[in-house]
Design an enzyme around this catalytic site. Sequence first.
Site, mmCIF file in Angstrom:
data_model
loop_
_atom_site.group_PDB
_atom_site.id
_atom_site.type_symbol
_atom_site.label_atom_id
_atom_site.label_comp_id
_atom_site.label_asym_id
_atom_site.label_seq_id
_atom_site.Cartn_x
_atom_site.Cartn_y
_atom_site.Cartn_z
ATOM 1 N N LYS A 82 4.048 -15.497 2.854
ATOM 2 C CA LYS A 82 3.967 -16.295 1.617
ATOM 3 C C LYS A 82 5.420 -16.555 1.198
ATOM 4 C CE LYS A 82 1.547 -18.108 -1.805
ATOM 5 N NZ LYS A 82 0.777 -19.355 -1.617
ATOM 6 N N ASP B 140 -4.914 -6.996 6.039
ATOM 7 C CA ASP B 140 -6.149 -6.337 5.616
ATOM 8 C C ASP B 140 -7.192 -7.406 5.286
ATOM 9 O OD1 ASP B 140 -7.978 -4.509 4.741
ATOM 10 O OD2 ASP B 140 -6.841 -3.823 3.014
ATOM 11 N N ASP C 55 -10.463 -8.921 7.857
ATOM 12 C CA ASP C 55 -11.864 -8.818 7.419
ATOM 13 C C ASP C 55 -12.514 -10.198 7.410
ATOM 14 O OD1 ASP C 55 -11.850 -6.096 7.138
ATOM 15 O OD2 ASP C 55 -12.706 -6.121 5.116
ATOM 16 N N ASP D 285 -2.373 -18.484 2.450
ATOM 17 C CA ASP D 285 -3.523 -19.218 1.889
ATOM 18 C C ASP D 285 -4.022 -20.277 2.866
ATOM 19 O OD1 ASP D 285 -1.003 -20.188 1.380
ATOM 20 O OD2 ASP D 285 -1.414 -20.911 -0.639
ATOM 21 N N TYR E 18 0.813 -1.215 0.000
ATOM 22 C CA TYR E 18 0.000 0.000 0.000
ATOM 23 C C TYR E 18 0.852 1.273 0.000
ATOM 24 C CZ TYR E 18 -3.888 -3.104 1.228
ATOM 25 O OH TYR E 18 -4.827 -4.103 1.233
#
Length: 386
Positions: A198, A254, A258, A230, A148
Amino acid sequence: MTAEAGLPEYQLVGIPGDGVGPDVVTAAKRVLAAVGARFGFGIAWQEIEVGGAGIDAYGMPIRPEDLAACAASDAVLLGAVGGPKWDDPAAAVRPEQALFAMRGGLGLFANLRPVSVHPALVAASPLRPELLDGVDMLIVRELTGGLYFGDRGEPAGAIGARAAHDLLPYSEPEVARVVRLAFELARGRRKRLTSVDKANVLATSRLWRTVVHEIAAEYPDVALDDRLVDACAMQIVRSPASFDVLVTENLFGDILSDEASVLAGSLGMLPSASVGARRTAHGLHGLYEPIHGSAPDIAGHDVANPIGTVLSAAMLLRWSLGQSDAAEAVERAVSVALDAGFRTIDLWPRDPAAAEACTRVGTVGMADAIVARIGTEATQLAGIRP
Ligand code: NAD
């Protein structure tokens, strides 16, 4: 100190923001006033217009003087920013720029999201009740680095051959400070930390994992495990109670936070804190906000659930003001109000028999129910943490 009473007075910045933001911040301010009266402290509020409200008032999502006011305060309480009026992604000024400015400008590099499921709300969650038993996780998301904040190239080129890119940079100090905070938080809880990356694909994740394991040597009492993002996304819905503290980089955090919020039954339930390393005279400086957005579809109708903001205010009391007893009183009051059957529309039971035992309230009514239970005998006796 408040002159007349000789009581401590904290300096807080309130940012109602947009949509339901003003509704839920008003509710949380009432709860803070009630708990302050009971625990012997006052709050001096400075209210500022930020986000879409800032664009409307000043032509910018946050002014430098407003950022300075946030920096000078003991803590900041935010509702939400954004809405259809300012939604054009190509606009030069957008409400969410205020969030990035506050995170960067105030050095808030870690976002903390506790996720637990109140027993009375198990039926509101889409997961089977047996999976929710014992869910009590804290997601620590890196907030000021990664994708970001990296270099980006906007879509360009001839139609059919357009390209764009976003870089995902991380430095060792950026990783180390948030990971160390996560270890400290795990130490104060059940002493288990899951680091999410990852590392089988991304170089930044390999740096992340290396730094995590080096720091782990300083925390031999905390059990560490690594999860690929994942696999972690699956585990959050398959066995959410298996997590204690999770720490991860900005983008993964993020998305995972959620996903985890669904467990609690409604977005309206969950609080968050964004903190850095800076301390004030009372505790960590920080910005506290519910995890939901500005919910324009229900704004101004006295239906938004204020609990996420009220519990954010409890986090503010604990982390930024050192008022942990007051924080617990707020959390208990929320819990007892839910036990007593008060429900905003997002928490309303689907099962008509369960609904029989509940009382429908709006934002103001839920705040009334919580305020009425601050410091009452029921609150003292309940001993239930939401
Ligand atoms: P949202 O969280 O605002 O709403 C999603 C759904 O949840 C809606 O149906 C809404 O009515 C419901 N909801 C949200 N909060 C609720 C509450 N307290 N009580 C009851 N129901 C609630 O997400 P969205 O619709 O994707 O975004 C709306 C706007 O909010 C957008 O402009 C977005 O950019 C902005 N946003 C801001 C923040 C922030 O300020 N930190 C975060 C997310 C989204």
